[in-house]
Design a protein around this motif. Structure first.
Motif, PDB file in Angstrom:
ATOM      1  N   GLN A 170      86.150 -45.372  -7.014  1.00 40.82           N
ATOM      2  CA  GLN A 170      84.857 -44.834  -7.451  1.00 40.82           C
ATOM      3  C   GLN A 170      83.907 -45.958  -7.855  1.00 40.82           C
ATOM      4  OE1 GLN A 170      85.807 -42.085 -10.611  1.00 40.82           O
ATOM      5  NE2 GLN A 170      86.055 -40.366  -9.207  1.00 40.82           N
ATOM      6  N   GLN A 171      84.429 -46.919  -8.618  1.00 37.02           N
ATOM      7  CA  GLN A 171      83.599 -48.037  -9.073  1.00 37.02           C
ATOM      8  C   GLN A 171      83.092 -48.859  -7.890  1.00 37.02           C
ATOM      9  OE1 GLN A 171      82.636 -48.858 -12.171  1.00 37.02           O
ATOM     10  NE2 GLN A 171      83.817 -47.396 -13.363  1.00 37.02           N
ATOM     11  N   LEU A 172      83.973 -49.131  -6.936  1.00 38.15           N
ATOM     12  CA  LEU A 172      83.610 -49.960  -5.788  1.00 38.15           C
ATOM     13  C   LEU A 172      82.650 -49.236  -4.844  1.00 38.15           C
ATOM     14  CD1 LEU A 172      87.139 -51.490  -5.135  1.00 38.15           C
ATOM     15  CD2 LEU A 172      85.121 -52.726  -5.944  1.00 38.15           C
ATOM     16  N   LEU A 173      82.818 -47.923  -4.715  1.00 37.21           N
ATOM     17  CA  LEU A 173      81.892 -47.148  -3.891  1.00 37.21           C
ATOM     18  C   LEU A 173      80.497 -47.147  -4.516  1.00 37.21           C
ATOM     19  CD1 LEU A 173      81.362 -45.375  -1.448  1.00 37.21           C
ATOM     20  CD2 LEU A 173      82.161 -43.403  -2.779  1.00 37.21           C
ATOM     21  N   ALA A 174      80.452 -47.027  -5.841  1.00 35.37           N
ATOM     22  CA  ALA A 174      79.161 -47.081  -6.539  1.00 35.37           C
ATOM     23  C   ALA A 174      78.494 -48.447  -6.339  1.00 35.37           C
ATOM     24  CB  ALA A 174      79.354 -46.790  -8.022  1.00 35.37           C
ATOM     25  N   LEU A 175      79.289 -49.517  -6.383  1.00 38.29           N
ATOM     26  CA  LEU A 175      78.747 -50.852  -6.145  1.00 38.29           C
ATOM     27  C   LEU A 175      78.252 -50.996  -4.707  1.00 38.29           C
ATOM     28  CD1 LEU A 175      81.137 -53.333  -8.008  1.00 38.29           C
ATOM     29  CD2 LEU A 175      78.688 -53.065  -8.362  1.00 38.29           C
ATOM     30  N   THR A 176      79.016 -50.445  -3.768  1.00 38.57           N
ATOM     31  CA  THR A 176      78.607 -50.494  -2.367  1.00 38.57           C
ATOM     32  C   THR A 176      77.235 -49.849  -2.185  1.00 38.57           C
ATOM     33  OG1 THR A 176      80.921 -50.421  -1.624  1.00 38.57           O
ATOM     34  CG2 THR A 176      79.237 -49.797  -0.018  1.00 38.57           C
ATOM     35  N   GLN A 177      77.048 -48.692  -2.792  1.00 38.39           N
ATOM     36  CA  GLN A 177      75.770 -47.982  -2.667  1.00 38.39           C
ATOM     37  C   GLN A 177      74.648 -48.725  -3.396  1.00 38.39           C
ATOM     38  OE1 GLN A 177      77.636 -44.305  -4.124  1.00 38.39           O
ATOM     39  NE2 GLN A 177      77.022 -43.295  -2.216  1.00 38.39           N
ATOM     40  N   TYR A 178      74.986 -49.375  -4.509  1.00 36.58           N
ATOM     41  CA  TYR A 178      73.992 -50.158  -5.248  1.00 36.58           C
ATOM     42  C   TYR A 178      73.501 -51.336  -4.397  1.00 36.58           C
ATOM     43  CZ  TYR A 178      71.909 -53.075  -8.878  1.00 36.58           C
ATOM     44  OH  TYR A 178      71.032 -53.845  -9.621  1.00 36.58           O
ATOM     45  N   HIS A 179      74.448 -52.062  -3.805  1.00 40.02           N
ATOM     46  CA  HIS A 179      74.073 -53.226  -3.002  1.00 40.02           C
ATOM     47  C   HIS A 179      73.366 -52.814  -1.712  1.00 40.02           C
ATOM     48  CE1 HIS A 179      75.951 -55.914  -5.765  1.00 40.02           C
ATOM     49  NE2 HIS A 179      77.167 -55.422  -5.578  1.00 40.02           N
ATOM     50  N   LEU A 180      73.730 -51.665  -1.181  1.00 41.60           N
ATOM     51  CA  LEU A 180      73.057 -51.128   0.005  1.00 41.60           C
ATOM     52  C   LEU A 180      71.571 -50.939  -0.278  1.00 41.60           C
ATOM     53  CD1 LEU A 180      73.433 -49.841   2.872  1.00 41.60           C
ATOM     54  CD2 LEU A 180      73.861 -47.676   1.710  1.00 41.60           C
ATOM     55  N   LYS A 181      71.267 -50.549  -1.500  1.00 37.35           N
ATOM     56  CA  LYS A 181      69.886 -50.287  -1.907  1.00 37.35           C
ATOM     57  C   LYS A 181      69.127 -51.564  -2.268  1.00 37.35           C
ATOM     58  CE  LYS A 181      67.227 -47.529  -5.238  1.00 37.35           C
ATOM     59  NZ  LYS A 181      67.313 -46.559  -6.374  1.00 37.35           N
ATOM     60  N   HIS A 182      69.852 -52.569  -2.811  1.00 32.54           N
ATOM     61  CA  HIS A 182      69.165 -53.723  -3.395  1.00 32.54           C
ATOM     62  C   HIS A 182      69.291 -55.025  -2.600  1.00 32.54           C
ATOM     63  CE1 HIS A 182      69.455 -50.996  -6.893  1.00 32.54           C
ATOM     64  NE2 HIS A 182      68.337 -51.589  -7.282  1.00 32.54           N
ATOM     65  N   CYS A 183      70.153 -55.066  -1.578  1.00 27.50           N
ATOM     66  CA  CYS A 183      70.329 -56.297  -0.797  1.00 27.50           C
ATOM     67  C   CYS A 183      70.061 -56.005   0.681  1.00 27.50           C
ATOM     68  CB  CYS A 183      71.748 -56.843  -0.981  1.00 27.50           C
ATOM     69  SG  CYS A 183      72.078 -58.350  -0.032  1.00 27.50           S
ATOM     70  N   SER A 221      70.145 -57.796   3.460  1.00 27.10           N
ATOM     71  CA  SER A 221      71.139 -58.295   4.419  1.00 27.10           C
ATOM     72  C   SER A 221      72.395 -57.437   4.408  1.00 27.10           C
ATOM     73  CB  SER A 221      71.489 -59.745   4.107  1.00 27.10           C
ATOM     74  OG  SER A 221      70.377 -60.591   4.296  1.00 27.10           O
ATOM     75  N   TYR A 222      72.812 -57.023   3.229  1.00 30.78           N
ATOM     76  CA  TYR A 222      73.996 -56.168   3.110  1.00 30.78           C
ATOM     77  C   TYR A 222      73.719 -54.798   3.738  1.00 30.78           C
ATOM     78  CZ  TYR A 222      78.050 -53.926   0.903  1.00 30.78           C
ATOM     79  OH  TYR A 222      79.227 -53.250   0.665  1.00 30.78           O
ATOM     80  N   LYS A 223      72.515 -54.299   3.545  1.00 34.96           N
ATOM     81  CA  LYS A 223      72.132 -53.020   4.155  1.00 34.96           C
ATOM     82  C   LYS A 223      72.237 -53.105   5.681  1.00 34.96           C
ATOM     83  CE  LYS A 223      68.266 -49.750   4.538  1.00 34.96           C
ATOM     84  NZ  LYS A 223      66.871 -49.438   4.095  1.00 34.96           N
ATOM     85  N   ASN A 224      71.783 -54.216   6.242  1.00 31.78           N
ATOM     86  CA  ASN A 224      71.866 -54.399   7.695  1.00 31.78           C
ATOM     87  C   ASN A 224      73.312 -54.407   8.176  1.00 31.78           C
ATOM     88  OD1 ASN A 224      69.095 -54.561   7.902  1.00 31.78           O
ATOM     89  ND2 ASN A 224      69.045 -56.807   7.833  1.00 31.78           N
ATOM     90  N   ILE A 225      74.184 -55.035   7.398  1.00 26.97           N
ATOM     91  CA  ILE A 225      75.603 -55.089   7.760  1.00 26.97           C
ATOM     92  C   ILE A 225      76.203 -53.686   7.779  1.00 26.97           C
ATOM     93  CG2 ILE A 225      77.885 -55.885   7.009  1.00 26.97           C
ATOM     94  CD1 ILE A 225      76.428 -58.349   5.798  1.00 26.97           C
ATOM     95  N   LEU A 226      75.957 -52.925   6.734  1.00 24.05           N
ATOM     96  CA  LEU A 226      76.539 -51.582   6.652  1.00 24.05           C
ATOM     97  C   LEU A 226      75.939 -50.634   7.692  1.00 24.05           C
ATOM     98  CD1 LEU A 226      77.237 -50.794   2.910  1.00 24.05           C
ATOM     99  CD2 LEU A 226      78.496 -52.189   4.543  1.00 24.05           C
ATOM    100  N   GLN A 227      74.669 -50.808   7.988  1.00 20.49           N
ATOM    101  CA  GLN A 227      74.082 -50.007   9.059  1.00 20.49           C
ATOM    102  C   GLN A 227      74.716 -50.365  10.404  1.00 20.49           C
ATOM    103  OE1 GLN A 227      69.847 -50.723   8.639  1.00 20.49           O
ATOM    104  NE2 GLN A 227      69.574 -48.872   7.390  1.00 20.49           N
ATOM    105  N   GLY A 228      75.044 -51.634  10.579  1.00 19.02           N
ATOM    106  CA  GLY A 228      75.667 -52.087  11.814  1.00 19.02           C
ATOM    107  C   GLY A 228      77.045 -51.501  12.049  1.00 19.02           C
ATOM    108  N   ILE A 229      77.781 -51.250  10.957  1.00 13.35           N
ATOM    109  CA  ILE A 229      79.116 -50.644  11.100  1.00 13.35           C
ATOM    110  C   ILE A 229      79.071 -49.129  10.897  1.00 13.35           C
ATOM    111  CG2 ILE A 229      80.275 -52.771  10.375  1.00 13.35           C
ATOM    112  CD1 ILE A 229      80.751 -51.453   7.641  1.00 13.35           C
TER     113      ILE A 229
END
Length: 355
Positions: free
Chosen positions: A28-41, A43-51
């Motif tokens: 749960q904690q790591l999923l929340a962090l994933t969503q936080y970084h997706l919103k605020h970074c 480059s990270y958003k591009n990576i997750l969109q790519g996969i």
């Protein structure tokens, strides 16, 4: 089960939760962090969109997306506003190599310190100790732009009641100063910290008895392996030459400072309640079985100022089990066997060359 917060975890022993309890809340904690970084970074958003990442598909910890550790050398991965960055950590790198840059805000930096204290105190106790640092003071010259070696020293200085550097700025052993420091604290346990190869190069030859010493070391076994120095030989030599019987390695990296994996008395690295480890097959990145060699993935709930909460390293190892180590600590435990073939060679002490 009640969802545990970071502050909750600071009030319980660092290896006290079985994996079946730890896994769900950490997911749960790591999923929340994933969503936080997706919103605020970006480059990270591009990576997750790519996969084609979908948060709704995550049900267990091995489904948290990971990024290769080398991306920190090639991309600016920050989820914090520039004005909130208080420190930039850089990885080790030999001449000509790119280095990782890790951007820390105040919250992430403070939580790294709190977590390191919690984890290491399990091995050495809660009291601050006189500390010998097997390095020179010059490694801490720039506190804003901190190298991996400097960051390690600065982190473990939190455990020092008094300190002395074993080496001067010319990288020569200060034998007289070491003797004086040991005499000053002769009736107390002595904490000794340094990077593995530097311990081997400088400390083992001193022939100064430190039977009440507690040595913590980490980083870079490559050169020692080239010299046919195994962990057992390392410990036996320090026992013979300095009388050291308490010697603890740790596994960690600048990309996940704070949530280190300490070696237990049986010689295995342990994941604390703040972190986890997954071994993945090199062929397709599927999850390895217990006792199967694979690439080490490290997960930590600490990185908020940068998307470093789930990283695929360039190290290989074996997950030995969970909740059943003979040392009594709960959670996963593992060994590290070396680097992936063709991976960049790096390590906090491997990159030091005496001029």
């Amino acid at each position: 089960m009640k969802t545990l917060s970071y502050e909750d975890l600071l009030n319980v022993p660092p290896y006290s939760l079985p994996q079946k309890e730890k896994g769900p809340f950490l997911t749960q904690q790591l999923l929340a962090l994933t969503q936080y970084h997706l919103k605020h970074c970006p480059s990270y958003k591009n990576i997750l969109q790519g996969i084609q990442f979908k948060a709704s598909r995550v049900e267990k910890i091995d489904q948290i997306p990971f990024i290769p550790v080398r991306l920190f050398k090639d991309l600016e991965l920050s989820s914090a506003a520039p004005e909130d960055i208080v420190k930039i950590m850089t990885s080790s790198g030999t001449t000509g190599q790119k280095v990782s840059k890790i951007y820390l805000d105040k919250e992430t930096s403070i939580n790294q310190q709190k977590t390191l204290i919690k984890i290491v105190s399990d091995s050495i106790g809660k009291d601050r100790l006189p500390m010998l640092i097997v390095d020179s003071p010059s490694v801490l010259q720039n506190r804003k732009m901190m190298s991996a070696r400097g960051a390690g020293i600065l982190g473990f200085m939190l455990f020092a009641s008094d300190k002395h550097y074993v080496l001067n700025d010319e990288m020569n052993v200060d034998v007289k100063g070491v003797h004086a420091f040991l005499k000053k604290h002769r009736d107390k346990p002595i904490l000794i910290f340094g990077f593995t190869f530097m311990i081997w190069r400088y400390l083992k030859e001193m022939q100064i008895p430190i039977p009440n010493g507690i040595l913590i070391h980490g980083g870079g076994w490559k050169k020692l392996k080239e010299e046919a120095v195994s962990p057992s030989i390392f410990k036996q030599t320090l026992k013979k030459n300095l009388g050291l019987s308490k010697v603890y390695d740790y596994y960690g990296m600048v990309e996940q400072t704070g949530s280190v994996y300490m070696e237990c008395e049986k010689g295995y690295f342990h994941a604390s309640i703040f972190s986890d480890v997954i071994l993945r097959r090199e062929s397709d990145f599927s999850v390895c079985n217990t006792q199967e060699k694979g690439i080490i993935q490290v997960l930590s709930m600490l990185p908020k100022s940068y998307p470093g909460h789930s990283i695929l390293t360039e190290d290989v190892g074996i997950l030995l089990g969970e909740d059943n180590c003979a040392c009594g600590r709960l959670g996963k435990y593992f060994i590290v066997q070396g680097r992936l073939k063709n991976a960049e060679i790096r390590g906090c002490s491997d990159t030091f060359e005496r001029s």
